[in-house]
Design a protein around this motif. Sequence first.
Motif, PDB file in Angstrom:
ATOM      1  N   GLY A  23       0.969  -1.434  -0.018  1.00 57.56           N
ATOM      2  CA  GLY A  23      -0.012  -0.068  -0.202  1.00 57.56           C
ATOM      3  C   GLY A  23       0.379   1.280  -0.325  1.00 57.56           C
ATOM      4  N   LEU A  24       0.497   2.203   0.789  1.00 59.31           N
ATOM      5  CA  LEU A  24       1.221   3.416   1.046  1.00 59.31           C
ATOM      6  C   LEU A  24       2.549   3.723   1.905  1.00 59.31           C
ATOM      7  N   GLY A  25       2.925   2.188   2.377  1.00 62.10           N
ATOM      8  CA  GLY A  25       4.119   1.478   3.357  1.00 62.10           C
ATOM      9  C   GLY A  25       4.036   1.720   4.393  1.00 62.10           C
ATOM     10  N   HIS A  26       2.951   2.943   4.628  1.00 65.17           N
ATOM     11  CA  HIS A  26       3.206   2.820   6.534  1.00 65.17           C
ATOM     12  C   HIS A  26       3.816   1.601   7.449  1.00 65.17           C
ATOM     13  N   ASP A  27       3.284   0.832   7.175  1.00 65.91           N
ATOM     14  CA  ASP A  27       3.879  -0.289   8.194  1.00 65.91           C
ATOM     15  C   ASP A  27       5.526  -0.924   8.065  1.00 65.91           C
ATOM     16  N   ALA A  28       5.467  -1.082   6.451  1.00 65.66           N
ATOM     17  CA  ALA A  28       6.966  -0.989   6.770  1.00 65.66           C
ATOM     18  C   ALA A  28       7.566  -0.478   6.679  1.00 65.66           C
ATOM     19  N   LEU A  29       7.325   0.974   6.386  1.00 67.52           N
ATOM     20  CA  LEU A  29       8.625   1.745   7.263  1.00 67.52           C
ATOM     21  C   LEU A  29       9.105   2.492   8.848  1.00 67.52           C
ATOM     22  N   LEU A  30       7.677   1.592   9.914  1.00 69.82           N
ATOM     23  CA  LEU A  30       7.397   1.151  10.838  1.00 69.82           C
ATOM     24  C   LEU A  30       8.351   0.268  11.016  1.00 69.82           C
ATOM     25  N   PRO A  45      -0.345  -0.232 -10.188  1.00 69.99           N
ATOM     26  CA  PRO A  45       1.287   0.690 -10.523  1.00 69.99           C
ATOM     27  C   PRO A  45       0.812   2.474 -10.274  1.00 69.99           C
ATOM     28  N   VAL A  46      -0.305   2.541  -9.443  1.00 70.52           N
ATOM     29  CA  VAL A  46      -0.526   3.921  -8.938  1.00 70.52           C
ATOM     30  C   VAL A  46      -0.087   3.581  -7.633  1.00 70.52           C
ATOM     31  N   VAL A  47      -0.054   3.068  -6.713  1.00 73.51           N
ATOM     32  CA  VAL A  47       0.048   2.690  -5.489  1.00 73.51           C
ATOM     33  C   VAL A  47       1.424   2.923  -5.932  1.00 73.51           C
ATOM     34  N   LEU A  48       1.703   1.932  -6.636  1.00 71.93           N
ATOM     35  CA  LEU A  48       3.020   2.374  -6.587  1.00 71.93           C
ATOM     36  C   LEU A  48       4.522   3.697  -6.916  1.00 71.93           C
ATOM     37  N   ALA A  49       3.488   4.224  -7.854  1.00 72.98           N
ATOM     38  CA  ALA A  49       4.545   5.167  -7.789  1.00 72.98           C
ATOM     39  C   ALA A  49       4.037   6.241  -6.999  1.00 72.98           C
ATOM     40  N   LEU A  50       2.781   6.149  -6.120  1.00 71.40           N
ATOM     41  CA  LEU A  50       3.011   7.393  -4.796  1.00 71.40           C
ATOM     42  C   LEU A  50       4.395   6.753  -4.214  1.00 71.40           C
ATOM     43  N   LEU A  51       4.269   5.347  -3.214  1.00 72.00           N
ATOM     44  CA  LEU A  51       4.654   4.756  -2.800  1.00 72.00           C
ATOM     45  C   LEU A  51       6.630   5.405  -2.802  1.00 72.00           C
TER      46      LEU A  51
END
Length: 186
Positions: A23-30, A45-51
């Motif tokens: 997704g937007l990577g919040h848990d991955a960043l944590l 692809p859209v979510v990946l570009a945002l991430l």
Amino acid sequence: LLARACGLGRSEGPPQVLDATAGLGHDALLLAALGAEVTAVERDPVVLALLLDEWRRGQQQPGLAAVLSRLHIQPGHAGLWLRQQAAPEVVYLDPMFPGQAQQAAKVKKPMQLLHQLLQGQADEPALLAQARRVAARVVVKRPRHGAFLEHLPPDQQWLGEAVRFDGYFQASMTATDRQEKTDGSV
């Protein structure tokens, strides 16, 4: 709770975590901030570009570059990634909570966008089954009082006020066993 559910601090060296629903990577960043080596896989692809955009911006922030060096973003489907790469110690799944797509007006704007983009793409039950075959630990984020993914009771739970983490374990699985299962040789 996320750190405990993913077993951070339980092994020598940083654990290898696959965030199969980045997704937007919040848990991955944590998880990366807490010392894990994280591979975040995103197929949209859209979510990946945002991430990726947020990851690039974060690289320019003092203090974040070290954390982001432990966060590796991969395009594609996590199921395919699990078949082609060495099995991680931990697979993390954060499916959208049941009914969230219909309740998008009640969540923050970034999550509204995510819900709209990913509507109808849920395949977490298949990812759960595949992850349980190859990883020693699978962690699934759920609403505190929500149903188990695939109605499968976990081996352990970590409860928060609004969410819980369900853990599924293969305690006796070694790294070699995980690699053999990933290769399909077992």
